[in-house]
Design an enzyme around this catalytic site. Structure first.
Site: not given
Ligand code: NAD
Ligand code: TYD
Length: 334
Positions: A124, A153
């Site tokens: 969002d 993003k």
């Molecule tokens: P997180 O930071 O917990 O996990 C990210 C994962 O991506 C990790 O396991 C990391 O090792 C891996 N990673 C990072 N760079 C990488 C690369 N270059 N190649 C391969 N792996 C890589 O994040 P999250 O909170 O689980 O979020 C996951 C997705 O959801 C993201 O795209 C984030 O933008 C989106 N998102 C998150 C939220 C939230 O509240 N956390 C809300 C909406 C969207």
């Protein structure tokens, strides 16, 4: 059917893989770089599952992405640098992973002529910030990102759109509000506040604590991503939200109440630069087209989350005894 899940050792990705293995018979490849946020412990109990394979690598590695893509039908792209505060300190890893990495995956998906869909998991935060009386964000609202994280993003969302428009790739974008639940890295508000409360350490609330987020339990988001993969219309964007707007101080208060602790632990600290005031999602399209809706109430979700962090002390003690604690000390001098 074989699915490539990227970032599957992170918070949402690991919950998503769990959901897939429990409820579907797909084969899964998890491509994850294991950055500070990626933790193989999150899937320890599933690492020998016959339909699951882990590959350590970066999504921006085009030859690796190309060779994996030959094997899979669909992609769900969670891999990202995900923390706003880190993006303020240093933006370049956000551009490398979130922007370049997404484009590398799109190129590989196209070159391998994958038969399924490419689900890009976004946020969002790409819409910017709402005023107190504004209606919740809709999918056709302008992209007005305010942090380096949200700018990266939004940028990756636009490359996904371009891949759909230019090459007709079956791309589906999901945008979700703030998640919470088991396995969330303790740099984000809810796990940080739970752990600091358990440790009787100060709870650093930015600014006046009146910023609003629309909280969603991680399992609800994962069900949304699955629905987007199975039923999403190529080219579509779907908002997901918890229909649960709360001020940060309310969230911290709920955690303290659940733990029977005093609000004296709250410590107001200097505000985050460019801090978005309010997010809220209109998820009407996902409800209509995907038959999705959030199912876990904030009360139940917080209870389950607090209990998970109490029961999984070893999981977070390993994390905070290492790199993260240093980061926390530099930020707040504690
Ligand atoms: P997180 O930071 O917990 O996990 C990210 C994962 O991506 C990790 O396991 C990391 O090792 C891996 N990673 C990072 N760079 C990488 C690369 N270059 N190649 C391969 N792996 C890589 O994040 P999250 O909170 O689980 O979020 C996951 C997705 O959801 C993201 O795209 C984030 O933008 C989106 N998102 C998150 C939220 C939230 O509240 N956390 C809300 C909406 C969207
Ligand atoms: P965060 O979990 O970092 O998610 P995002 O910034 O992506 O929404 O922060 C959620 C809210 O909590 C946000 O308004 C910033 C605030 N916050 C604090 O007040 N103190 C903290 O220590 C953290 C990490 C966040």
């Amino acid at each position: 059917m074989k699915i490539l899940v990227t970032g599957g050792c992170g918070f949402i990705g690991s919950n998503f893989i769990r959901l897939l293995l429990e409820t579907r018979d797909y084969e899964i490849i998890n491509l994850d770089a294991l950055t500070y946020a990626g933790n193989p412990e999150n899937l320890k109990d599933l690492e020998n599952h016959p339909r699951y394979r882990f590959i350590r690598g970066r999504i921006e590695d085009s030859s690796l992405a190309g060779s994996i893509m030959k094997e899979v039908d669909s992609v769900v792209n969670f891999a990202a640098e995900s923390h706003v505060d880190r993006s303020i300190l240093k933006a370049s890893p956000f551009i490398a992973t979130n922007v370049m990495g997404t484009q590398v995956l799109l190129d590989a998906f196209r070159q391998c002529e994958c038969r399924g869909v490419f689900v890009h998991v976004s946020t969002d935060e790409v819409y910017g910030s709402l005023g107190p009386d504004d209606p919740p964000f809709r999918e056709d609202d302008p992209l007005l990102p305010n942090s380096p994280y949200s700018a990266s993003k939004a940028s990756s969302d636009l490359f996904c759109r371009a891949a759909w428009k230019t090459f007709g790739l079956p791309v589906v974008i999901t945008r979700c509000s703030n998640n919470y639940g088991p396995f969330q890295f303790p740099e984000k508000l809810i796990p940080l506040m739970i752990i600091n409360s358990l440790e009787k350490r100060p709870l650093p609330v930015y600014g006046d604590g009146q910023n609003v987020r629309d909280w969603i339990f991680v399992e609800d988001h994962c069900r949304g991503c699955l629905a987007a993969m199975e039923k999403g219309r190529p080219g579509a964007i779907y908002n997901f939200g918890g229909q649960c707007e709360k001020k940060n101080l309310e969230v911290v208060g709920a955690i303290l109440k659940k733990l029977g602790l005093s609000r004296d632990l709250i410590q107001f600290v200097k505000d985050r630069p460019g801090h978005d005031r309010r997010y809220a999602m209109d998820a009407g399209l996902a409800m209509k087209e995907l038959g999705w809706r959030p199912e876990v109430s904030f009360g139940d979700g917080i209870d389950r989350t607090v209990e998970w962090y109490i029961e999984n002390r070893q999981w977070w003690e390993r994390i905070i005894s290492g790199e993260y604690l240093d980061y926390y000390r530099t930020q707040y001098g504690q």
